[in-house]
Design a protein around this motif. Structure first.
Motif, PDB file in Angstrom:
ATOM      1  N   PHE A   1      -3.777   4.780  -4.353  1.00 58.94           N
ATOM      2  CA  PHE A   1      -3.803   5.945  -3.470  1.00 58.94           C
ATOM      3  C   PHE A   1      -3.488   5.589  -2.025  1.00 58.94           C
ATOM      4  O   PHE A   1      -3.815   4.493  -1.548  1.00 58.94           O
ATOM      5  CB  PHE A   1      -5.172   6.622  -3.531  1.00 58.94           C
ATOM      6  CG  PHE A   1      -5.373   7.445  -4.771  1.00 58.94           C
ATOM      7  CD1 PHE A   1      -5.728   6.843  -5.971  1.00 58.94           C
ATOM      8  CD2 PHE A   1      -5.178   8.815  -4.748  1.00 58.94           C
ATOM      9  CE1 PHE A   1      -5.902   7.597  -7.121  1.00 58.94           C
ATOM     10  CE2 PHE A   1      -5.347   9.576  -5.888  1.00 58.94           C
ATOM     11  CZ  PHE A   1      -5.704   8.969  -7.079  1.00 58.94           C
ATOM     12  N   GLY A   2      -2.901   6.550  -1.329  1.00 55.01           N
ATOM     13  CA  GLY A   2      -2.735   6.436   0.108  1.00 55.01           C
ATOM     14  C   GLY A   2      -3.987   6.903   0.829  1.00 55.01           C
ATOM     15  O   GLY A   2      -4.960   7.329   0.201  1.00 55.01           O
TER      16      GLY A   2
ATOM     17  N   GLU B   1       0.840  -1.194   0.000  1.00 56.22           N
ATOM     18  CA  GLU B   1       0.000   0.000   0.000  1.00 56.22           C
ATOM     19  C   GLU B   1       0.873   1.242   0.000  1.00 56.22           C
ATOM     20  O   GLU B   1       2.027   1.209   0.426  1.00 56.22           O
ATOM     21  CB  GLU B   1      -0.900   0.016   1.239  1.00 56.22           C
ATOM     22  CG  GLU B   1      -1.942  -1.082   1.273  1.00 56.22           C
ATOM     23  CD  GLU B   1      -2.827  -0.992   2.506  1.00 56.22           C
ATOM     24  OE1 GLU B   1      -3.976  -1.457   2.425  1.00 56.22           O
ATOM     25  OE2 GLU B   1      -2.365  -0.466   3.533  1.00 56.22           O
ATOM     26  N   VAL B   2       0.293   2.346  -0.439  1.00 56.99           N
ATOM     27  CA  VAL B   2       0.949   3.644  -0.340  1.00 56.99           C
ATOM     28  C   VAL B   2       0.764   4.147   1.090  1.00 56.99           C
ATOM     29  O   VAL B   2      -0.364   4.171   1.599  1.00 56.99           O
ATOM     30  CB  VAL B   2       0.333   4.643  -1.347  1.00 56.99           C
ATOM     31  CG1 VAL B   2       0.944   6.022  -1.163  1.00 56.99           C
ATOM     32  CG2 VAL B   2       0.518   4.147  -2.777  1.00 56.99           C
TER      33      VAL B   2
ATOM     34  N   ALA C   1       4.502   2.648 -13.657  1.00 54.62           N
ATOM     35  CA  ALA C   1       5.273   3.389 -14.658  1.00 54.62           C
ATOM     36  C   ALA C   1       4.346   4.389 -15.297  1.00 54.62           C
ATOM     37  O   ALA C   1       3.140   4.349 -15.100  1.00 54.62           O
ATOM     38  CB  ALA C   1       5.846   2.437 -15.708  1.00 54.62           C
ATOM     39  N   GLN C   2       4.914   5.274 -16.087  1.00 52.84           N
ATOM     40  CA  GLN C   2       4.092   6.295 -16.723  1.00 52.84           C
ATOM     41  C   GLN C   2       3.099   5.687 -17.690  1.00 52.84           C
ATOM     42  O   GLN C   2       2.031   6.182 -17.896  1.00 52.84           O
ATOM     43  CB  GLN C   2       4.985   7.311 -17.452  1.00 52.84           C
ATOM     44  CG  GLN C   2       4.855   8.691 -16.878  1.00 52.84           C
ATOM     45  CD  GLN C   2       5.704   9.714 -17.556  1.00 52.84           C
ATOM     46  OE1 GLN C   2       6.820   9.436 -17.931  1.00 52.84           O
ATOM     47  NE2 GLN C   2       5.182  10.907 -17.712  1.00 52.84           N
ATOM     48  N   GLY C   3       3.463   4.590 -18.301  1.00 52.49           N
ATOM     49  CA  GLY C   3       2.562   3.969 -19.254  1.00 52.49           C
ATOM     50  C   GLY C   3       1.512   3.087 -18.635  1.00 52.49           C
ATOM     51  O   GLY C   3       0.577   2.659 -19.271  1.00 52.49           O
ATOM     52  N   ASN C   4       1.645   2.830 -17.335  1.00 51.98           N
ATOM     53  CA  ASN C   4       0.670   1.996 -16.629  1.00 51.98           C
ATOM     54  C   ASN C   4      -0.317   2.912 -15.951  1.00 51.98           C
ATOM     55  O   ASN C   4       0.039   3.720 -15.137  1.00 51.98           O
ATOM     56  CB  ASN C   4       1.377   1.125 -15.595  1.00 51.98           C
ATOM     57  CG  ASN C   4       0.413   0.214 -14.870  1.00 51.98           C
ATOM     58  OD1 ASN C   4      -0.601   0.650 -14.330  1.00 51.98           O
ATOM     59  ND2 ASN C   4       0.715  -1.060 -14.858  1.00 51.98           N
ATOM     60  N   THR C   5      -1.572   2.780 -16.266  1.00 52.53           N
ATOM     61  CA  THR C   5      -2.495   3.821 -15.876  1.00 52.53           C
ATOM     62  C   THR C   5      -3.208   3.623 -14.550  1.00 52.53           C
ATOM     63  O   THR C   5      -3.963   4.490 -14.153  1.00 52.53           O
ATOM     64  CB  THR C   5      -3.557   3.998 -16.978  1.00 52.53           C
ATOM     65  OG1 THR C   5      -4.149   2.733 -17.242  1.00 52.53           O
ATOM     66  CG2 THR C   5      -2.932   4.553 -18.239  1.00 52.53           C
ATOM     67  N   GLU C   6      -2.986   2.496 -13.848  1.00 59.70           N
ATOM     68  CA  GLU C   6      -3.665   2.372 -12.563  1.00 59.70           C
ATOM     69  C   GLU C   6      -2.866   3.057 -11.481  1.00 59.70           C
ATOM     70  O   GLU C   6      -1.706   2.723 -11.247  1.00 59.70           O
ATOM     71  CB  GLU C   6      -3.923   0.922 -12.179  1.00 59.70           C
ATOM     72  CG  GLU C   6      -4.612   0.806 -10.814  1.00 59.70           C
ATOM     73  CD  GLU C   6      -5.133  -0.570 -10.490  1.00 59.70           C
ATOM     74  OE1 GLU C   6      -4.965  -1.485 -11.309  1.00 59.70           O
ATOM     75  OE2 GLU C   6      -5.720  -0.716  -9.399  1.00 59.70           O
ATOM     76  N   ALA C   7      -3.467   3.999 -10.814  1.00 63.64           N
ATOM     77  CA  ALA C   7      -2.851   4.693  -9.692  1.00 63.64           C
ATOM     78  C   ALA C   7      -3.401   4.142  -8.392  1.00 63.64           C
ATOM     79  O   ALA C   7      -4.605   3.948  -8.254  1.00 63.64           O
ATOM     80  CB  ALA C   7      -3.111   6.192  -9.784  1.00 63.64           C
TER      81      ALA C   7
ATOM     82  N   THR D   1       6.328   6.118 -10.702  1.00 61.86           N
ATOM     83  CA  THR D   1       5.568   7.368 -10.810  1.00 61.86           C
ATOM     84  C   THR D   1       4.856   7.671  -9.498  1.00 61.86           C
ATOM     85  O   THR D   1       4.201   6.795  -8.929  1.00 61.86           O
ATOM     86  CB  THR D   1       4.546   7.278 -11.955  1.00 61.86           C
ATOM     87  OG1 THR D   1       5.214   6.857 -13.156  1.00 61.86           O
ATOM     88  CG2 THR D   1       3.915   8.637 -12.215  1.00 61.86           C
TER      89      THR D   1
ATOM     90  N   GLN E   1       3.570  15.686 -10.215  1.00 66.33           N
ATOM     91  CA  GLN E   1       3.818  14.303 -10.631  1.00 66.33           C
ATOM     92  C   GLN E   1       5.312  14.105 -10.809  1.00 66.33           C
ATOM     93  O   GLN E   1       5.988  14.921 -11.437  1.00 66.33           O
ATOM     94  CB  GLN E   1       3.089  13.995 -11.941  1.00 66.33           C
ATOM     95  CG  GLN E   1       3.342  12.601 -12.488  1.00 66.33           C
ATOM     96  CD  GLN E   1       2.659  12.343 -13.812  1.00 66.33           C
ATOM     97  OE1 GLN E   1       1.752  13.075 -14.203  1.00 66.33           O
ATOM     98  NE2 GLN E   1       3.066  11.301 -14.509  1.00 66.33           N
TER      99      GLN E   1
ATOM    100  N   SER F   1       2.075   4.777  -9.290  1.00 64.12           N
ATOM    101  CA  SER F   1       1.799   3.786 -10.327  1.00 64.12           C
ATOM    102  C   SER F   1       3.117   3.206 -10.803  1.00 64.12           C
ATOM    103  O   SER F   1       4.175   3.812 -10.654  1.00 64.12           O
ATOM    104  CB  SER F   1       0.996   4.392 -11.481  1.00 64.12           C
ATOM    105  OG  SER F   1       1.730   5.395 -12.138  1.00 64.12           O
TER     106      SER F   1
ATOM    107  N   TYR G   1       2.455  10.721  -7.418  1.00 62.98           N
ATOM    108  CA  TYR G   1       1.596  11.895  -7.577  1.00 62.98           C
ATOM    109  C   TYR G   1       1.203  12.450  -6.212  1.00 62.98           C
ATOM    110  O   TYR G   1       0.967  11.695  -5.285  1.00 62.98           O
ATOM    111  CB  TYR G   1       0.294  11.523  -8.294  1.00 62.98           C
ATOM    112  CG  TYR G   1       0.401  10.635  -9.505  1.00 62.98           C
ATOM    113  CD1 TYR G   1       0.533   9.257  -9.356  1.00 62.98           C
ATOM    114  CD2 TYR G   1       0.347  11.152 -10.786  1.00 62.98           C
ATOM    115  CE1 TYR G   1       0.608   8.421 -10.463  1.00 62.98           C
ATOM    116  CE2 TYR G   1       0.420  10.330 -11.901  1.00 62.98           C
ATOM    117  CZ  TYR G   1       0.547   8.961 -11.732  1.00 62.98           C
ATOM    118  OH  TYR G   1       0.624   8.147 -12.839  1.00 62.98           O
TER     119      TYR G   1
END
Lengths: 114, 110
Positions: A105-106, A3-4, A97-103, A31, A48, A95, A33
């Motif tokens: 969250f903490g 987890e974050v 990497a930049q190309g991986n779109t799932e972020a 990555t 970011q 996330s 944010y």
């Protein structure tokens, strides 16, 4: 499950004081944010990072906010001086990497400026 | 600039009733659309994304480029669906920066 992590969970500070928030992303996530969420609104990106480099800080109020990710792992967001309007939830996300779109969250840091 | 609109702040439905959470976006290119959910006292988490075209917890969402919409639907609401739902947009090649809507609080009543 990874987890974050964010700390502190809650922070109360007087206006004109300095305040800092810390974020430890999921291991291996390049990555990172920082988002700010004002009550009743959706999260809004502040900054970011890709590894240790800033790739987007267009919405960061640079006169009072600063963010760093010196070793490309954990990150600190600082506000100096804090203003009443800075009261909000500060969310960190990461996330792979930049190309991986799932972020991911903490839990966020709830800041109250009095 | 891209924008995400969720017109309803609060949606209240009875258990077993259909649910539709509305999301409209404005962006001239080809965005990626997401639904994030936040259950009480939990962190924000991804529910589903349009490129996956999958159903998660009974929820589906179809990207309608003509109407620039990405509404979230579920045929039969469950009590555990009560949560805050955020629609979000990411620009293709935009570094994964998410632009969120203001959120809709879904309340499922017994």
């Amino acid at each position: 499950e990874a987890e974050v992590a964010q700390s502190p969970r809650y922070k109360i500070t007087e206006k004109s004081q300095a305040v800092a928030f810390w974020c430890d992303p999921i291991s291996g996530h390049a990555t990172l944010y920082w988002y700010r969420q004002i009550l009743g609104q959706g999260p809004e990106l502040l900054v970011q990072f890709q590894d240790e480099s800033v790739v987007d800080d267009s919405q960061l109020p640079k006169d009072r906010f600063s963010a760093e990710r010196l070793k490309g792992v954990d990150s600190t967001l600082k506000i100096q001086p804090a203003e009443l309007g800075d009261s909000a939830m500060y969310l960190c996300a990461s996330s792979l990497a930049q190309g991986n779109t799932e972020a991911f969250f903490g839990q966020g840091t709830r800041l109250t400026v009095v | 600039a891209q924008r995400v609109t969720q017109p309803e702040k609060l949606l209240s439905v009875f258990k077993g009733a259909p649910v539709e959470l509305k999301c409209n976006y404005s962006y001239s290119g080809s965005p990626e659309l997401f639904w994030y959910v936040q259950y009480s006292r939990q962190r924000l988490q991804l529910l589903l994304r349009h490129i996956s075209r999958e159903s998660i917890k009974g929820f589906t969402a179809d990207l309608n480029k003509g109407e620039t919409s990405f509404h979230l639907k579920k045929p039969f609401a469950q009590e555990e669906d009560s949560a805050m739902y955020y629609c979000a947009l990411s620009l293709t090649g935009g570094g994964n920066k998410l632009t969120f809507g203001t959120g809709t609080q879904l309340k499922v009543e017994l």
